[in-house]
Design a protein around this motif. Structure first.
Motif, PDB file in Angstrom:
ATOM      1  N   TYR A 102       1.286   1.626  -3.670  1.00  0.00           N
ATOM      2  CA  TYR A 102       0.099   2.200  -4.327  1.00  0.00           C
ATOM      3  C   TYR A 102       0.110   3.720  -4.199  1.00  0.00           C
ATOM      4  CZ  TYR A 102      -2.583  -2.038  -5.449  1.00  0.00           C
ATOM      5  OH  TYR A 102      -3.032  -3.214  -5.998  1.00  0.00           O
ATOM      6  N   TYR A 124       0.819  -1.215   0.000  1.00  0.00           N
ATOM      7  CA  TYR A 124       0.000   0.000   0.000  1.00  0.00           C
ATOM      8  C   TYR A 124       0.850   1.261   0.000  1.00  0.00           C
ATOM      9  CZ  TYR A 124      -4.242  -2.610  -0.023  1.00  0.00           C
ATOM     10  OH  TYR A 124      -5.267  -3.432  -0.429  1.00  0.00           O
ATOM     11  N   SER A 182      -5.014   2.311   2.560  1.00  0.00           N
ATOM     12  CA  SER A 182      -3.694   2.790   2.955  1.00  0.00           C
ATOM     13  C   SER A 182      -3.749   3.460   4.329  1.00  0.00           C
ATOM     14  CB  SER A 182      -3.167   3.776   1.906  1.00  0.00           C
ATOM     15  OG  SER A 182      -1.941   4.345   2.311  1.00  0.00           O
ATOM     16  N   LEU A 188      -8.213   2.586  -2.566  1.00  0.00           N
ATOM     17  CA  LEU A 188      -6.821   2.285  -2.212  1.00  0.00           C
ATOM     18  C   LEU A 188      -6.309   3.213  -1.113  1.00  0.00           C
ATOM     19  CD1 LEU A 188      -5.304   1.593  -5.733  1.00  0.00           C
ATOM     20  CD2 LEU A 188      -5.616  -0.066  -3.896  1.00  0.00           C
TER      21      LEU A 188
END
Length: 439
Positions: A111, A108, A428, A424
């Protein structure tokens, strides 16, 4: 077929640096044509068209030194005393953080970093990773995210003795596995990551040299702080770069980050070995470690790039800071006008061309189709002789509206197309909060 036009093309091609109302034609992952917008639209009927709306059309940006693992540090308070020097910062923040990171935390972090890069027009990232909480599979987790989001990336794991021999060997194994896995990949490459001389014994350097596959180089921090220099002189009676050279670390496929506290003889050694150097101005200032001699390195014709060291993903911001840092440091307002843009727009592509053997950082026929559109309509004339001044004083990463990497549209009109950004980022935040709670 994709056309991107109705804007000012800033090609970074010396034979034709600027084209007003220009357009590029993309087939698959390659630029196949460049010309006036009206001409290309008539020539390629039925092609998809991205309208730059009179803004700038430029090559995608490249970050040659970043730290994905630092993503969860934003807003964190991991406890401990206030740091007073660079070594304090490493021990109280970065080494504490990386010992908490799991592979999912790393995923993450990747990402967020890659998505933020896309939003700032970055299409290629060289990352130097550390996650001593869970080493195996960490580079592959980052790799999967880069592939999913469509970015080109070079990855390595930070080998260090600071957590013992077993962890050091796990880090080497992760590097070797990733290098072998990406040997024939076009969009991803591995390197042997090394932390810094002062956390690496002679035995560890020799072990890394014995394990690295043929054809690969190293990515290492060099003389970022004076502790690195003092350690090398005290233990080995030699400066950092001479020590690394004695262990065959330097060379044309090796990246040395920072190189702040180096001597003229070490600069000559970098030149003789054709080693690459990456400057990270904001990080150097934030850590109060000093200003590297990149003006001297530039004039010695050493290959120089510009990185962010995890401080930001906005390379336009880093360019501005680099420009004023060296003016301030030398008390000379006439320097850095040429050297800093060269590092970002020429040096970074040359570094990636070495690592990937792919033509990037330029809008020309045959080059990789890494293209960004920037919302910038100038208030003064924009010409082939002054466009760099417009970039330096007029652009920020948040003006990027569209990002295309190897012909794939990653972001259009500020909307991420390759992922559910909201979901996302929510995940996160959950991962970051859980990590902070473990500190």
């Amino acid at each position: 077929m994709l056309l991107i036009g109705n804007g000012t093309l800033i090609t970074h091609d010396t034979s034709s640096p600027l084209l007003e109302n220009g357009c590029i034609a993309i087939q698959n992952d390659t630029i196949i044509d460049i010309g006036p917008t009206t001409v290309l639209k008539a020539k390629y009927l039925g092609a998809s068209f991205i309208d730059a709306k009179k803004g700038m059309i430029m090559p995608g940006l490249i970050n040659t030194h970043n730290h994905i693992y630092s993503a969860f540090a934003r807003g964190a308070n991991l406890g401990g005393p206030t740091p007073h020097n660079f070594l304090d910062i490493l021990e109280s923040l970065w080494w504490k953080l990386d010992r908490l990171l799991t592979v999912e935390d790393t995923r993450y972090s990747a990402y967020w970093t890659y998505l933020d890069g896309i939003k700032n027009g970055v299409t290629t990232v060289c990352d130097h990773h550390a996650s001593y909480g869970e080493i195996p599979g960490s580079l592959f987790a980052i790799s999967e995210v880069a592939e999913e989001l469509g970015l080109r990336t070079s990855l390595c794991y930070e080998v260090s003795d600071r957590d013992g021999t077993a962890k050091m060997r796990e880090a080497v194994e992760e590097n070797v596995a990733f290098m072998k896995a990406t040997k024939n990949k076009k969009t991803q490459k591995g390197m042997m990551g090394l932390h810094a001389s002062f956390t690496l014994s002679d035995a560890t350097l020799d072990y890394c040299a014995s394990q690295i596959p043929d054809g690969f180089g190293y990515h290492i921090h060099v003389a970022e702080g004076m502790d690195d220099v003092y350690d090398s002189l005290k233990k080995y009676s030699k400066r950092v770069l001479f020590r690394l050279h004695d262990h065959n670390i330097l060379g044309s496929h090796t990246i040395c980050g920072h190189c702040i506290h180096i001597t003229p003889s070490e600069m000559d050694l970098l030149k003789a070995t054709d080693t690459m150097v990456v400057h990270n101005p904001e990080s150097n200032m934030g850590n109060a470690v000093g200003c590297p001699p990149v003006l001297e390195l530039y004039h010695k014709d050493i290959l120089l790039g510009l990185g962010t060291d995890g401080y930001t993903n906005d390379l336009f911001e880093s360019l501005k800071v680099a420009n004023i840092l060296h003016k301030h440091h030398t008390c000379n307002p006439s320097v850095a006008w040429t050297e800093m843009p060269h590092m970002l727009f020429k040096g970074n592509p040359m570094i990636i061309n070495r690592l990937f053997n792919e033509q990037v950082g330029v809008l020309k026929v045959g080059a990789s189709a890494d293209v960004i559109v920037v919302d910038y309509v100038p208030q003064t004339p924009l010409t082939a002789t002054n466009y760099m001044s417009h970039i330096l004083f007029g652009l920020t990463g948040r003006q990027v509206t569209t990002t295309v990497a190897r012909g794939q549209i990653l972001m259009k009109d500020r909307e991420i197309l390759v992922a559910d950004e909201e979901a996302l980022m929510a995940k996160s935040r959950e991962k970051a909060a859980a990590l902070w709670a473990r500190a």
